[in-house]
Design an enzyme around this catalytic site. Sequence first.
Site, PDB file in Angstrom:
ATOM      1  N   ASP A   7      13.854 -37.145 -35.274  1.00  0.00           N
ATOM      2  CA  ASP A   7      14.343 -37.242 -34.311  1.00  0.00           C
ATOM      3  C   ASP A   7      13.802 -35.826 -33.601  1.00  0.00           C
ATOM      4  O   ASP A   7      13.484 -34.968 -34.298  1.00  0.00           O
ATOM      5  CB  ASP A   7      15.969 -36.952 -33.948  1.00  0.00           C
ATOM      6  CG  ASP A   7      16.669 -36.746 -32.694  1.00  0.00           C
ATOM      7  OD1 ASP A   7      15.892 -37.214 -31.711  1.00  0.00           O
ATOM      8  OD2 ASP A   7      17.398 -36.013 -32.495  1.00  0.00           O
ATOM      9  N   LEU A   8      13.803 -35.712 -32.476  1.00  0.00           N
ATOM     10  CA  LEU A   8      13.020 -34.240 -31.820  1.00  0.00           C
ATOM     11  C   LEU A   8      14.177 -33.445 -31.083  1.00  0.00           C
ATOM     12  O   LEU A   8      14.363 -32.437 -31.629  1.00  0.00           O
ATOM     13  CB  LEU A   8      12.190 -34.926 -30.514  1.00  0.00           C
ATOM     14  CG  LEU A   8      11.715 -33.792 -29.694  1.00  0.00           C
ATOM     15  CD1 LEU A   8      10.676 -32.891 -30.436  1.00  0.00           C
ATOM     16  CD2 LEU A   8      11.054 -34.160 -28.485  1.00  0.00           C
ATOM     17  N   ASP A   9      14.931 -33.964 -30.086  1.00  0.00           N
ATOM     18  CA  ASP A   9      15.857 -33.113 -29.426  1.00  0.00           C
ATOM     19  C   ASP A   9      17.047 -32.665 -30.107  1.00  0.00           C
ATOM     20  O   ASP A   9      17.800 -33.472 -30.687  1.00  0.00           O
ATOM     21  CB  ASP A   9      16.312 -33.846 -28.024  1.00  0.00           C
ATOM     22  CG  ASP A   9      15.271 -34.013 -27.205  1.00  0.00           C
ATOM     23  OD1 ASP A   9      14.601 -33.365 -26.832  1.00  0.00           O
ATOM     24  OD2 ASP A   9      15.089 -35.288 -26.720  1.00  0.00           O
ATOM     25  N   THR A  15      16.384 -28.842 -27.538  1.00  0.00           N
ATOM     26  CA  THR A  15      16.350 -29.378 -25.875  1.00  0.00           C
ATOM     27  C   THR A  15      17.717 -29.819 -25.787  1.00  0.00           C
ATOM     28  O   THR A  15      18.049 -30.009 -24.555  1.00  0.00           O
ATOM     29  CB  THR A  15      15.290 -30.324 -25.757  1.00  0.00           C
ATOM     30  OG1 THR A  15      15.067 -31.275 -27.135  1.00  0.00           O
ATOM     31  CG2 THR A  15      13.924 -29.672 -25.361  1.00  0.00           C
ATOM     32  N   LYS A  43      24.299 -37.541 -26.855  1.00  0.00           N
ATOM     33  CA  LYS A  43      23.039 -37.138 -27.493  1.00  0.00           C
ATOM     34  C   LYS A  43      22.401 -38.258 -28.046  1.00  0.00           C
ATOM     35  O   LYS A  43      23.037 -39.077 -28.668  1.00  0.00           O
ATOM     36  CB  LYS A  43      23.667 -36.168 -28.623  1.00  0.00           C
ATOM     37  CG  LYS A  43      23.946 -34.668 -28.030  1.00  0.00           C
ATOM     38  CD  LYS A  43      24.193 -33.982 -29.107  1.00  0.00           C
ATOM     39  CE  LYS A  43      24.722 -32.347 -28.715  1.00  0.00           C
ATOM     40  NZ  LYS A  43      24.967 -31.513 -29.817  1.00  0.00           N
ATOM     41  N   GLY A  44      21.355 -38.299 -28.184  1.00  0.00           N
ATOM     42  CA  GLY A  44      20.209 -39.354 -28.759  1.00  0.00           C
ATOM     43  C   GLY A  44      20.173 -40.566 -28.020  1.00  0.00           C
ATOM     44  O   GLY A  44      19.536 -41.347 -28.192  1.00  0.00           O
ATOM     45  N   SER A  46      19.390 -42.826 -24.515  1.00  0.00           N
ATOM     46  CA  SER A  46      18.263 -43.083 -23.558  1.00  0.00           C
ATOM     47  C   SER A  46      18.708 -42.520 -22.253  1.00  0.00           C
ATOM     48  O   SER A  46      19.924 -42.328 -21.861  1.00  0.00           O
ATOM     49  CB  SER A  46      17.609 -44.355 -23.330  1.00  0.00           C
ATOM     50  OG  SER A  46      18.344 -45.123 -22.656  1.00  0.00           O
ATOM     51  N   SER A 114      12.014 -40.095 -31.459  1.00  0.00           N
ATOM     52  CA  SER A 114      13.042 -39.711 -30.378  1.00  0.00           C
ATOM     53  C   SER A 114      12.854 -40.708 -29.295  1.00  0.00           C
ATOM     54  O   SER A 114      12.206 -41.590 -28.896  1.00  0.00           O
ATOM     55  CB  SER A 114      12.321 -38.494 -29.559  1.00  0.00           C
ATOM     56  OG  SER A 114      12.914 -38.267 -28.764  1.00  0.00           O
ATOM     57  N   ALA A 115      14.268 -40.845 -28.779  1.00  0.00           N
ATOM     58  CA  ALA A 115      14.550 -41.717 -27.730  1.00  0.00           C
ATOM     59  C   ALA A 115      14.077 -41.001 -26.422  1.00  0.00           C
ATOM     60  O   ALA A 115      13.906 -41.640 -25.300  1.00  0.00           O
ATOM     61  CB  ALA A 115      16.111 -41.792 -27.376  1.00  0.00           C
ATOM     62  N   LYS A 117      11.173 -39.978 -23.502  1.00  0.00           N
ATOM     63  CA  LYS A 117      10.009 -40.274 -22.919  1.00  0.00           C
ATOM     64  C   LYS A 117       9.114 -38.906 -22.606  1.00  0.00           C
ATOM     65  O   LYS A 117       8.058 -38.996 -22.534  1.00  0.00           O
ATOM     66  CB  LYS A 117      10.036 -40.979 -21.512  1.00  0.00           C
ATOM     67  CG  LYS A 117      10.883 -42.251 -21.759  1.00  0.00           C
ATOM     68  CD  LYS A 117      10.840 -42.832 -20.354  1.00  0.00           C
ATOM     69  CE  LYS A 117      11.510 -44.217 -20.650  1.00  0.00           C
ATOM     70  NZ  LYS A 117      12.232 -44.756 -19.110  1.00  0.00           N
ATOM     71  N   ASN A 118       9.970 -37.730 -22.807  1.00  0.00           N
ATOM     72  CA  ASN A 118       9.208 -36.579 -22.634  1.00  0.00           C
ATOM     73  C   ASN A 118       8.687 -36.002 -24.202  1.00  0.00           C
ATOM     74  O   ASN A 118       8.148 -34.733 -24.072  1.00  0.00           O
ATOM     75  CB  ASN A 118      10.113 -35.535 -22.419  1.00  0.00           C
ATOM     76  CG  ASN A 118      10.645 -35.836 -20.661  1.00  0.00           C
ATOM     77  OD1 ASN A 118       9.686 -35.816 -19.904  1.00  0.00           O
ATOM     78  ND2 ASN A 118      11.705 -35.817 -20.477  1.00  0.00           N
ATOM     79  N   LYS A 145      18.900 -46.269 -29.580  1.00  0.00           N
ATOM     80  CA  LYS A 145      20.058 -45.639 -30.359  1.00  0.00           C
ATOM     81  C   LYS A 145      21.588 -45.773 -29.810  1.00  0.00           C
ATOM     82  O   LYS A 145      21.503 -45.630 -28.581  1.00  0.00           O
ATOM     83  CB  LYS A 145      19.918 -44.215 -30.754  1.00  0.00           C
ATOM     84  CG  LYS A 145      18.433 -43.841 -31.369  1.00  0.00           C
ATOM     85  CD  LYS A 145      18.159 -42.244 -31.684  1.00  0.00           C
ATOM     86  CE  LYS A 145      16.872 -42.050 -31.792  1.00  0.00           C
ATOM     87  NZ  LYS A 145      16.629 -40.492 -31.965  1.00  0.00           N
ATOM     88  N   GLU A 169      18.385 -36.524 -37.963  1.00  0.00           N
ATOM     89  CA  GLU A 169      19.200 -36.487 -36.916  1.00  0.00           C
ATOM     90  C   GLU A 169      20.033 -35.414 -36.491  1.00  0.00           C
ATOM     91  O   GLU A 169      20.607 -34.919 -37.487  1.00  0.00           O
ATOM     92  CB  GLU A 169      19.864 -37.895 -36.753  1.00  0.00           C
ATOM     93  CG  GLU A 169      18.869 -39.026 -35.947  1.00  0.00           C
ATOM     94  CD  GLU A 169      18.919 -38.740 -34.615  1.00  0.00           C
ATOM     95  OE1 GLU A 169      19.615 -38.086 -33.720  1.00  0.00           O
ATOM     96  OE2 GLU A 169      18.117 -39.575 -33.964  1.00  0.00           O
ATOM     97  N   ASP A 170      20.277 -35.276 -35.057  1.00  0.00           N
ATOM     98  CA  ASP A 170      21.307 -34.118 -35.081  1.00  0.00           C
ATOM     99  C   ASP A 170      22.707 -35.107 -34.252  1.00  0.00           C
ATOM    100  O   ASP A 170      23.659 -34.537 -33.776  1.00  0.00           O
ATOM    101  CB  ASP A 170      21.078 -33.174 -33.974  1.00  0.00           C
ATOM    102  CG  ASP A 170      20.532 -33.612 -32.647  1.00  0.00           C
ATOM    103  OD1 ASP A 170      19.961 -34.667 -32.368  1.00  0.00           O
ATOM    104  OD2 ASP A 170      21.038 -32.927 -31.652  1.00  0.00           O
TER     105      ASP A 170
HETATM  106  C1  BG6 Z   1      17.092 -38.097 -26.636  1.00  0.00           C
HETATM  107  C2  BG6 Z   1      18.274 -37.021 -26.185  1.00  0.00           C
HETATM  108  O1  BG6 Z   1      16.370 -37.521 -27.755  1.00  0.00           O
HETATM  109  O2  BG6 Z   1      16.320 -38.476 -25.421  1.00  0.00           O
HETATM  110  C3  BG6 Z   1      18.997 -37.549 -25.185  1.00  0.00           C
HETATM  111  O3  BG6 Z   1      19.123 -36.648 -27.265  1.00  0.00           O
HETATM  112  C4  BG6 Z   1      18.214 -38.034 -24.021  1.00  0.00           C
HETATM  113  O4  BG6 Z   1      20.016 -36.409 -24.524  1.00  0.00           O
HETATM  114  C5  BG6 Z   1      17.253 -38.967 -24.680  1.00  0.00           C
HETATM  115  O5  BG6 Z   1      18.774 -38.592 -22.871  1.00  0.00           O
HETATM  116  C6  BG6 Z   1      16.204 -39.310 -23.579  1.00  0.00           C
HETATM  117  O6  BG6 Z   1      15.243 -38.424 -23.016  1.00  0.00           O
HETATM  118  P1  BG6 Z   1      14.289 -38.332 -21.943  1.00  0.00           P
HETATM  119  O7  BG6 Z   1      13.444 -37.005 -22.135  1.00  0.00           O
HETATM  120  O8  BG6 Z   1      13.716 -39.514 -21.889  1.00  0.00           O
HETATM  121  O9  BG6 Z   1      15.001 -38.214 -20.722  1.00  0.00           O
HETATM  122 MG    MG Z   2      18.684 -35.488 -31.002  1.00  0.00          MG
END
Ligand code: BG6
Ligand code: MG
Length: 221
Positions: A7-9, A15, A43-44, A46, A114-115, A117-118, A145, A169-170
Amino acid sequence: MKAVLFDLDGVITDTAKFHFLAWRDLGAELGIEVDEAFNEELKGVSRIDSLERILAQGGVADKYSSAEKDELCVKKNADYLELIKEMTPADILPGIIPLLEELKSAGIKMIVTSASKNAPGILDLLQVRAYFDGIVDPATVAAGKPAPDIFLAGAQLAGVAPADCVGVEDAASGVEAIKAAGIVAVAVGDEQVLALADRVLPSTADLSLAVLRETWENRKK
Ligand code: BG6
Ligand code: MG
């Protein structure tokens, strides 16, 4: 253990706190309180699913058209991007670079699941993209997720059976997704929130090849 699915965030970088601030501000504009306890459920999850949960929390799930929801998501993401734009490698969480180095030396595949898109942009800001053998594009998986899809796609991208992977994961939703995929889960954070994980560590500084391997070896077969 042949691959680690990250997982990333909240795992590679913090983040998670910026997602929280951006949702809290959007919630405030809509008259819906997003506090830290409720944020745990986001958290996690989308972007669009997070918005749906916030609107449901405020009892206004039916009040917005799908175009309006898209606009709210664009607004949240613009705030979020503003918050993270100055991120640098100094924002990588403790223990992550040593772990990535150890995994690379051991020839273990590394995939980002990671969910977000960033994710590709953040990995570039942190200058860690080159460590990874692949990034699953969350837009290509059917269900987010806590569904297992993104972790199954991660194992596939690594070319490894789910049983030979460990997921890190967190978030409770992320741990649920890893376990639903039949993958060993190592979580970082609160033991109660992450109770489904095979192992919970207090901090990313506690992550190491030895800990991941030991958790994988002691998995229930
Ligand atoms: C997950 C985060 O990694 O990505 C969520 O834990 C977030 O909080 C989800 O909503 C989607 O991220 P993004 O950057 O596409 O809005
Ligand atoms: Mg996370």
